[in-house]
Design an enzyme around this catalytic site. Structure first.
Site, PDB file in Angstrom:
ATOM      1  N   ASP A 239       0.838  -1.214   0.000  1.00 36.41           N
ATOM      2  CA  ASP A 239       0.000   0.000   0.000  1.00 36.41           C
ATOM      3  C   ASP A 239       0.868   1.258   0.000  1.00 36.41           C
ATOM      4  OD1 ASP A 239      -2.278  -1.531   0.079  1.00 36.41           O
ATOM      5  OD2 ASP A 239      -2.692  -1.206   2.207  1.00 36.41           O
ATOM      6  N   ARG A 267      12.282  16.768 -36.805  1.00 34.94           N
ATOM      7  CA  ARG A 267      12.111  15.807 -37.899  1.00 34.94           C
ATOM      8  C   ARG A 267      11.268  16.446 -39.021  1.00 34.94           C
ATOM      9  NH1 ARG A 267      13.700  11.609 -41.004  1.00 34.94           N
ATOM     10  NH2 ARG A 267      11.959  10.261 -41.577  1.00 34.94           N
ATOM     11  N   GLU A 363       4.798  -5.246  -8.393  1.00 36.72           N
ATOM     12  CA  GLU A 363       4.063  -4.789  -7.198  1.00 36.72           C
ATOM     13  C   GLU A 363       2.551  -4.970  -7.380  1.00 36.72           C
ATOM     14  OE1 GLU A 363       5.373  -1.523  -4.864  1.00 36.72           O
ATOM     15  OE2 GLU A 363       7.466  -1.791  -5.471  1.00 36.72           O
ATOM     16  N   GLY A 364       2.208  -6.069  -8.051  1.00 38.36           N
ATOM     17  CA  GLY A 364       0.805  -6.400  -8.319  1.00 38.36           C
ATOM     18  C   GLY A 364       0.436  -6.011  -9.732  1.00 38.36           C
ATOM     19  N   THR A 365       0.013  -6.997 -10.540  1.00 37.84           N
ATOM     20  CA  THR A 365      -0.410  -6.677 -11.911  1.00 37.84           C
ATOM     21  C   THR A 365      -1.572  -5.690 -11.855  1.00 37.84           C
ATOM     22  OG1 THR A 365      -2.057  -8.436 -11.940  1.00 37.84           O
ATOM     23  CG2 THR A 365       0.167  -9.022 -12.715  1.00 37.84           C
TER      24      THR A 365
HETATM   25  N1  COS Z   1      -3.699  -4.013   4.673  1.00 35.39           N
HETATM   26  C1  COS Z   1      -3.844  -4.795   5.783  1.00 35.39           C
HETATM   27  N2  COS Z   1      -4.347  -6.044   5.720  1.00 35.39           N
HETATM   28  C2  COS Z   1      -4.728  -6.518   4.517  1.00 35.39           C
HETATM   29  C3  COS Z   1      -4.625  -5.753   3.337  1.00 35.39           C
HETATM   30  C4  COS Z   1      -4.092  -4.443   3.451  1.00 35.39           C
HETATM   31  N3  COS Z   1      -3.971  -3.654   2.375  1.00 35.39           N
HETATM   32  N4  COS Z   1      -5.091  -6.480   2.289  1.00 35.39           N
HETATM   33  C5  COS Z   1      -5.478  -7.660   2.790  1.00 35.39           C
HETATM   34  N5  COS Z   1      -5.265  -7.678   4.136  1.00 35.39           N
HETATM   35  C6  COS Z   1      -5.587  -8.753   5.085  1.00 35.39           C
HETATM   36  C7  COS Z   1      -7.068  -9.111   4.989  1.00 35.39           C
HETATM   37  O1  COS Z   1      -7.838  -8.281   5.844  1.00 35.39           O
HETATM   38  C8  COS Z   1      -7.057 -10.548   5.453  1.00 35.39           C
HETATM   39  O2  COS Z   1      -6.974 -10.571   6.867  1.00 35.39           O
HETATM   40  P1  COS Z   1      -7.817 -11.620   7.755  1.00 35.39           P
HETATM   41  O3  COS Z   1      -7.256 -12.967   7.418  1.00 35.39           O
HETATM   42  O4  COS Z   1      -7.543 -11.206   9.144  1.00 35.39           O
HETATM   43  O5  COS Z   1      -9.241 -11.480   7.329  1.00 35.39           O
HETATM   44  C9  COS Z   1      -5.745 -11.076   4.917  1.00 35.39           C
HETATM   45  O6  COS Z   1      -4.885  -9.939   4.701  1.00 35.39           O
HETATM   46  C10 COS Z   1      -5.889 -11.815   3.594  1.00 35.39           C
HETATM   47  O7  COS Z   1      -6.483 -10.926   2.685  1.00 35.39           O
HETATM   48  P2  COS Z   1      -7.318 -11.400   1.417  1.00 35.39           P
HETATM   49  O8  COS Z   1      -8.328 -12.423   1.851  1.00 35.39           O
HETATM   50  O9  COS Z   1      -7.818 -10.201   0.706  1.00 35.39           O
HETATM   51  O10 COS Z   1      -6.179 -12.160   0.595  1.00 35.39           O
HETATM   52  P3  COS Z   1      -6.196 -12.802  -0.849  1.00 35.39           P
HETATM   53  O11 COS Z   1      -5.495 -14.073  -0.793  1.00 35.39           O
HETATM   54  O12 COS Z   1      -7.587 -12.768  -1.429  1.00 35.39           O
HETATM   55  O13 COS Z   1      -5.232 -11.829  -1.721  1.00 35.39           O
HETATM   56  C11 COS Z   1      -4.413  -9.910  -2.867  1.00 35.39           C
HETATM   57  C12 COS Z   1      -5.216 -10.496  -1.688  1.00 35.39           C
HETATM   58  C13 COS Z   1      -4.807 -10.442  -4.220  1.00 35.39           C
HETATM   59  C14 COS Z   1      -4.727  -8.432  -2.815  1.00 35.39           C
HETATM   60  C15 COS Z   1      -2.904 -10.160  -2.597  1.00 35.39           C
HETATM   61  O14 COS Z   1      -2.600 -11.533  -2.773  1.00 35.39           O
HETATM   62  C16 COS Z   1      -2.017  -9.327  -3.502  1.00 35.39           C
HETATM   63  O15 COS Z   1      -1.811  -8.143  -3.229  1.00 35.39           O
HETATM   64  N6  COS Z   1      -1.470  -9.934  -4.556  1.00 35.39           N
HETATM   65  C17 COS Z   1      -0.488  -9.295  -5.391  1.00 35.39           C
HETATM   66  C18 COS Z   1       0.833  -9.432  -4.757  1.00 35.39           C
HETATM   67  C19 COS Z   1       1.824  -8.488  -5.322  1.00 35.39           C
HETATM   68  O16 COS Z   1       1.590  -7.303  -5.429  1.00 35.39           O
HETATM   69  N7  COS Z   1       2.970  -9.021  -5.655  1.00 35.39           N
HETATM   70  C20 COS Z   1       4.025  -8.227  -6.203  1.00 35.39           C
HETATM   71  C21 COS Z   1       5.324  -8.702  -5.677  1.00 35.39           C
HETATM   72  S1  COS Z   1       5.831  -7.912  -4.283  1.00 35.39           S
HETATM   73  S2  COS Z   1       6.985  -6.558  -5.061  1.00 35.39           S
END
Ligand code: COS
Length: 385
Positions: A239, A267, A363-365
């Site tokens: 975030d 050009r 950092e996420g597609t």
């Molecule tokens: N801040 C705090 N907590 C968060 C959050 C955030 N922004 N987003 C999710 N959470 C918490 C949720 O509240 C949930 O908590 P509880 O288990 O207590 O309910 C937990 O994390 C799991 O969240 P969620 O169920 O939404 O997870 P998903 O498996 O559905 O995945 C996404 C969420 C798709 C958003 C995540 O896997 C993601 O960001 N993927 C992309 C990863 C990425 O950017 N990779 C790039 C490489 S790193 S450079």
């Protein structure tokens, strides 16, 4: 447009612009062609205080924030998006410590990172855990006053050049995302190994590598937060860091537009500079407008994050999504304006198009960003019922 930067922010922008013009741009083509990570530039960035921008003053930084990191990333990316990552990916690696580290961890690690004496990297992605970050398999098993880490992280920016790695690993595999924990791992710990070095389409001046944990021993005091909090640490980190990708994308787009305007002015076709043709003018106008709209969103999101607002995940995802799509569109159009020359490596413009592509992916597609935005909208609507 006037973004009402403070005197301090304007001075930072001017300083980084000067470094980008004088030190980075002259090297960009060579670093890209040869895939070189430049330690000479790291030294200049460190001496100029760029590594301390996101670090609180109490731990040796300048205590600025996400907006200042965005300013740094944008200015550097105008000259070379790959080089930008030597600073931005170190900030990404530091964020888990800044956001969730304890006093002892902050005092131990942040001052040297703020100084640029060492670089940091963030290790979340695995071969089977990309967009689905929650399906990670790297295991961290408690063994007395250590954890033993086993697993492989891939596509790690600053991999092999960083000394400090913030790593997400499973302490309780049965619990899924609630079973992940975050750790600070030094590259001199036993069992820390470097894997494959990636040969990339763009951002070739950045170091990208596999990191392997082979019975890697990590002291218990290096766990960030409590066991089971690692996934949340990772999400909070993203975030904060996604506006950095957005501003890198902005810099790429602005750098490409600047080159396209210069080229169009000189050009000559049909007996006149192509800049006097309305078809080209309309393209340039659209490019500039899209960049300005993206910049307004990036700066607004960064300011919101720096003010500790609620629900920063949504605006952070929005600015990353928009700025990276704009970068891809603008750089593609810039190559179009250069015509056949734009397709040739002799000209600097094709690099911008190659560099832009990754901003829609890492950092996420952008599909994941849309998911984050939509989920947040739906959650907000449900909470109002
Ligand atoms: N801040 C705090 N907590 C968060 C959050 C955030 N922004 N987003 C999710 N959470 C918490 C949720 O509240 C949930 O908590 P509880 O288990 O207590 O309910 C937990 O994390 C799991 O969240 P969620 O169920 O939404 O997870 P998903 O498996 O559905 O995945 C996404 C969420 C798709 C958003 C995540 O896997 C993601 O960001 N993927 C992309 C990863 C990425 O950017 N990779 C790039 C490489 S790193 S450079």
């Amino acid at each position: 447009m006037d973004y009402f930067l403070t005197e301090e922010q304007t001075a930072l922008r001017d300083l980084v612009r000067k470094i980008a013009d004088e030190k980075v741009r002259p090297l960009a083509a060579k670093l890209d062609r040869e895939g070189i990570f430049s330690w000479d530039l790291v030294k200049i960035f460190a001496e100029s205080g760029l590594y301390g921008v996101v670090v609180p003053e109490a731990y040796g930084g300048t205590g600025q924030g996400v907006l200042e990191l965005a300013i740094v990333s944008e200015e550097l990316a105008k000259a070379c998006a790959g080089v930008t990552l030597a600073v931005a990916a170190s900030a990404l690696g530091m964020f888990p410590i800044i956001i969730s580290g304890n006093e002892e961890q902050k005092n131990r690690y942040l001052p040297e990172l703020a100084e640029g004496k060492h670089l940091a990297a963030f290790c979340l992605t695995e071969p089977e855990a990309g967009s689905d970050a929650g399906s990670l398999r790297t295991r961290a098993k408690r063994d007395g006053d250590h954890y033993i880490l086993n697993g492989t992280k891939v596509f790690i920016t600053n991999g092999g050049v960083a000394h400090i790695y913030t790593v997400i690993a499973l302490t309780d595999p049965e619990k899924g995302t609630r079973g992940a924990s975050a750790f600070i791992v030094q590259d001199d710990y036993p069992g820390f190994k470097l894997g494959k070095e990636e040969d990339k389409m763009g951002i070739r001046a950045s170091a990208t590598r596999e990191i392997i944990f082979d019975d890697c021993r990590v002291p218990v005091e290096n766990r960030i937060g409590r066991e089971g909090e690692g996934f949340k640490v990772a999400m909070k980190t993203l975030d904060k860091s996604r506006p950095g990708v957005a501003s890198q994308a902005l810099g790429i787009a602005q750098g490409a537009l600047d080159l396209a305007v210069d080229y169009a002015r000189t050009r000559v076709q049909f007996g006149q500079p192509i800049a006097s043709l309305q078809g080209i003018q309309f393209m340039l106008a659209d490019m500039a407008t899209q960049i300005e709209a993206a910049r307004a969103l990036v700066y607004a999101a960064a300011r919101m994050i720096d003010s500790d607002a609620r629900n920063i995940g949504q605006v952070s995802a929005m600015c990353k999504l928009m700025a990276s799509d704009v970068a891809m569109k603008v750089t593609t159009d810039a190559v179009q304006i250069f015509g056949g020359y734009g397709y040739m490596r002799d000209y600097p413009i094709e690099k911008f198009m190659r560099d832009a592509k990754i901003t829609q992916i890492y950092e996420g597609t952008n599909q994941i960003q849309r998911m984050v935005i939509a989920r947040s909208l739906i959650r907000d609507a449900a909470s109002k019922k």
